[in-house]
Design an enzyme around this catalytic site. Structure first.
Site, PDB file in Angstrom:
ATOM      1  N   LYS A  81     -11.797  -5.406  17.903  1.00  0.00           N
ATOM      2  CA  LYS A  81     -10.766  -5.300  16.870  1.00  0.00           C
ATOM      3  C   LYS A  81      -9.505  -4.604  17.384  1.00  0.00           C
ATOM      4  O   LYS A  81      -8.451  -4.695  16.749  1.00  0.00           O
ATOM      5  CB  LYS A  81     -11.306  -4.587  15.623  1.00  0.00           C
ATOM      6  CG  LYS A  81     -11.652  -3.128  15.780  1.00  0.00           C
ATOM      7  CD  LYS A  81     -12.304  -2.613  14.503  1.00  0.00           C
ATOM      8  CE  LYS A  81     -12.756  -1.161  14.606  1.00  0.00           C
ATOM      9  NZ  LYS A  81     -11.668  -0.206  14.547  1.00  0.00           N
ATOM     10  N   ASP A  82      -9.583  -3.935  18.534  1.00  0.00           N
ATOM     11  CA  ASP A  82      -8.402  -3.288  19.112  1.00  0.00           C
ATOM     12  C   ASP A  82      -7.585  -4.218  20.002  1.00  0.00           C
ATOM     13  O   ASP A  82      -6.465  -3.877  20.393  1.00  0.00           O
ATOM     14  CB  ASP A  82      -8.815  -2.067  19.956  1.00  0.00           C
ATOM     15  CG  ASP A  82      -9.418  -0.948  19.123  1.00  0.00           C
ATOM     16  OD1 ASP A  82      -9.110  -0.868  17.920  1.00  0.00           O
ATOM     17  OD2 ASP A  82     -10.213  -0.155  19.684  1.00  0.00           O
ATOM     18  N   ARG A 129      -5.530  -1.811   6.094  1.00  0.00           N
ATOM     19  CA  ARG A 129      -6.444  -2.840   5.577  1.00  0.00           C
ATOM     20  C   ARG A 129      -7.450  -2.234   4.607  1.00  0.00           C
ATOM     21  O   ARG A 129      -7.685  -2.768   3.515  1.00  0.00           O
ATOM     22  CB  ARG A 129      -7.191  -3.498   6.757  1.00  0.00           C
ATOM     23  CG  ARG A 129      -8.381  -4.365   6.343  1.00  0.00           C
ATOM     24  CD  ARG A 129      -9.231  -4.740   7.556  1.00  0.00           C
ATOM     25  NE  ARG A 129      -9.822  -3.603   8.221  1.00  0.00           N
ATOM     26  CZ  ARG A 129     -10.938  -2.987   7.847  1.00  0.00           C
ATOM     27  NH1 ARG A 129     -11.587  -3.395   6.773  1.00  0.00           N
ATOM     28  NH2 ARG A 129     -11.403  -1.960   8.522  1.00  0.00           N
ATOM     29  N   ARG A 130      -8.051  -1.111   4.990  1.00  0.00           N
ATOM     30  CA  ARG A 130      -9.025  -0.463   4.107  1.00  0.00           C
ATOM     31  C   ARG A 130      -8.346   0.070   2.852  1.00  0.00           C
ATOM     32  O   ARG A 130      -8.869  -0.066   1.748  1.00  0.00           O
ATOM     33  CB  ARG A 130      -9.733   0.673   4.858  1.00  0.00           C
ATOM     34  CG  ARG A 130     -10.715   0.191   5.912  1.00  0.00           C
ATOM     35  CD  ARG A 130     -11.249   1.338   6.745  1.00  0.00           C
ATOM     36  NE  ARG A 130     -12.259   0.898   7.704  1.00  0.00           N
ATOM     37  CZ  ARG A 130     -12.466   1.462   8.884  1.00  0.00           C
ATOM     38  NH1 ARG A 130     -11.732   2.502   9.261  1.00  0.00           N
ATOM     39  NH2 ARG A 130     -13.408   1.013   9.683  1.00  0.00           N
ATOM     40  N   ARG A 151      -6.182  10.449  11.116  1.00  0.00           N
ATOM     41  CA  ARG A 151      -6.429  10.026  12.496  1.00  0.00           C
ATOM     42  C   ARG A 151      -7.571  10.874  13.021  1.00  0.00           C
ATOM     43  O   ARG A 151      -8.021  11.806  12.392  1.00  0.00           O
ATOM     44  CB  ARG A 151      -5.186  10.289  13.373  1.00  0.00           C
ATOM     45  CG  ARG A 151      -4.076   9.279  13.308  1.00  0.00           C
ATOM     46  CD  ARG A 151      -4.392   7.921  13.915  1.00  0.00           C
ATOM     47  NE  ARG A 151      -5.035   7.943  15.216  1.00  0.00           N
ATOM     48  CZ  ARG A 151      -4.409   7.959  16.385  1.00  0.00           C
ATOM     49  NH1 ARG A 151      -3.100   8.022  16.440  1.00  0.00           N
ATOM     50  NH2 ARG A 151      -5.080   7.920  17.516  1.00  0.00           N
ATOM     51  N   ARG A 157     -13.019  13.042  11.622  1.00  0.00           N
ATOM     52  CA  ARG A 157     -12.922  12.390  10.315  1.00  0.00           C
ATOM     53  C   ARG A 157     -14.023  12.862   9.372  1.00  0.00           C
ATOM     54  O   ARG A 157     -13.754  13.186   8.216  1.00  0.00           O
ATOM     55  CB  ARG A 157     -12.954  10.869  10.497  1.00  0.00           C
ATOM     56  CG  ARG A 157     -11.742  10.347  11.244  1.00  0.00           C
ATOM     57  CD  ARG A 157     -11.787   8.835  11.438  1.00  0.00           C
ATOM     58  NE  ARG A 157     -10.680   8.411  12.298  1.00  0.00           N
ATOM     59  CZ  ARG A 157      -9.958   7.325  12.117  1.00  0.00           C
ATOM     60  NH1 ARG A 157     -10.214   6.515  11.101  1.00  0.00           N
ATOM     61  NH2 ARG A 157      -8.973   7.008  12.938  1.00  0.00           N
ATOM     62  N   CYS A 244      -2.943  -5.574  14.846  1.00  0.00           N
ATOM     63  CA  CYS A 244      -4.265  -5.104  14.422  1.00  0.00           C
ATOM     64  C   CYS A 244      -4.198  -3.885  13.501  1.00  0.00           C
ATOM     65  O   CYS A 244      -5.229  -3.412  13.036  1.00  0.00           O
ATOM     66  CB  CYS A 244      -5.156  -4.822  15.626  1.00  0.00           C
ATOM     67  SG  CYS A 244      -4.561  -3.548  16.728  1.00  0.00           S
TER      68      CYS A 244
END
Length: 332
Positions: A81-82, A129-130, A151, A157, A244
């Site tokens: 995905k990166d 997106r989330r 971040r 997180r 992305c």
């Protein structure tokens, strides 16, 4: 091949090292050669800006690709995905191994599920997106949440939840599985609620196109179903001209194989016969006020070109429904 160790380029994060270590073991098995990890720091690892601010596209990848081009490493492992959707001619994605769980998950205080979060709950994520999909779901179901941009690595997180600064954070199931922390998940978010990032849960093993022997050896680790699915997803992303870090979700799934994920099970039955592929795509504003969400189903693509066409066709429909106006970042 000789016994000289192969050099695997990897980011330095705990997650990157874990997944690269797993690939190293697999590569050693198919080549009969030892594999050593070469740690490389990328711009995305050192910058403290949010991904949407620094462009997102390729920030975790460029340094690894430069090391490949200079011959400092023999191959590199990326979270798919990166990866930018444009593939350099001199490099090849030699293998895309079987995909991990593509879903997003919630890690919340007091073992809370997403639907049970209290009014005003602060939910952390670094992904537009989330944010778009979480906020849209909350609007549709009468939930009152605040999405907070964050971040940092997994420890950082989840630490926001433990410290009480946030009520929950959203992470990728695959990452937590790979570092052995899936027991901290309090809720698996159905792909009907939040579509993952294109390629989420999959790894890409990249090497120089000129190294034919290594390309052939690495190809033994390729999973054709995963490759077809992520190629369609990334084609949709490319056709939307989105980077992305844009608020685009996509999942190409093979319904018999993916049914356990829909039910919340962990493993699919690998013996299932797969004849169709379903591709779903979503683009939305980060506040969740507007979403364009469409899907299509067709025969499983047999070639790279068919998989690319699968994604492009759905993207064309999404653009016709107004998707272009919902994306904050456009790839140039």
């Amino acid at each position: 091949m000789s016994e000289k160790a192969l050099r695997l380029g990897t980011r330095r994060s705990k997650l990157a090292m874990a997944q690269s270590g797993q690939v190293a073991d697999a590569v050693s098995q198919v080549t009969g050669r030892p594999v050593e990890l070469v740690e490389i720091t990328t711009y995305g690892d050192t910058s403290r800006e949010h991904l949407a601010q620094i462009g997102g596209t390729g920030v975790f990848v460029a340094a690894l690709r430069e090391a490949l081009a200079r011959g400092e490493v023999d191959f590199a492992v990326h979270s798919l995905k990166d990866l930018p959707t444009a593939q350099p001619d001199e490099l090849v994605l030699a293998a895309i191994p079987e995909r991990e769980d593509p879903r997003d998950v919630l890690v919340a205080r007091d073992a809370l599920k997403f639907a049970d979060l209290p009014r005003g709950a602060r939910v952390g994520t670094g992904s537009p997106r989330r944010m778009a999909q979480l906020n849209a779901y909350a609007r549709a179901h009468g939930l009152d949440i605040e999405t907070v941009p964050i971040r940092g690595n997994v420890d950082t997180r989840i630490g926001f939840v433990h410290s009480g600064e946030l009520d929950a954070v959203v992470l990728a199931a695959a990452g937590l599985n790979r570092i052995g922390r899936s027991d901290e998940v309090t809720d698996f978010l159905s792909v009907d609620t939040v579509l993952p990032a294109p390629g989420q849960g999959a790894l890409a093993i990249e090497c120089a196109a000129a190294n034919a022997d290594l390309v052939a050896a690495l190809a033994e680790l390729d999973d054709p179903h995963t490759r077809a699915a992520v190629t369609a997803e990334r084609s949709l992303l490319a056709a939307l001209e989105a980077g992305c870090s844009a608020p685009v979700g996509a999942l190409a799934d093979l319904p018999p194989l993916s049914a356990p994920f829909e039910r919340g099970d962990v493993q699919a039955d690998g013996q299932t016969t797969v004849k169709e592929m379903r591709l779903r795509g979503v683009v939305g504003t980060t506040d969740g006020s507007t979403l364009v969400q469409l899907s299509t189903t067709g025969p499983v693509p047999r070639t790279h070109e068919e998989a690319v066409a699968f994604g492009r066709e759905l993207a064309t429909e999404m653009l016709a429904r107004g998707a272009a106006g919902l994306m904050g970042e456009r790839a140039l």
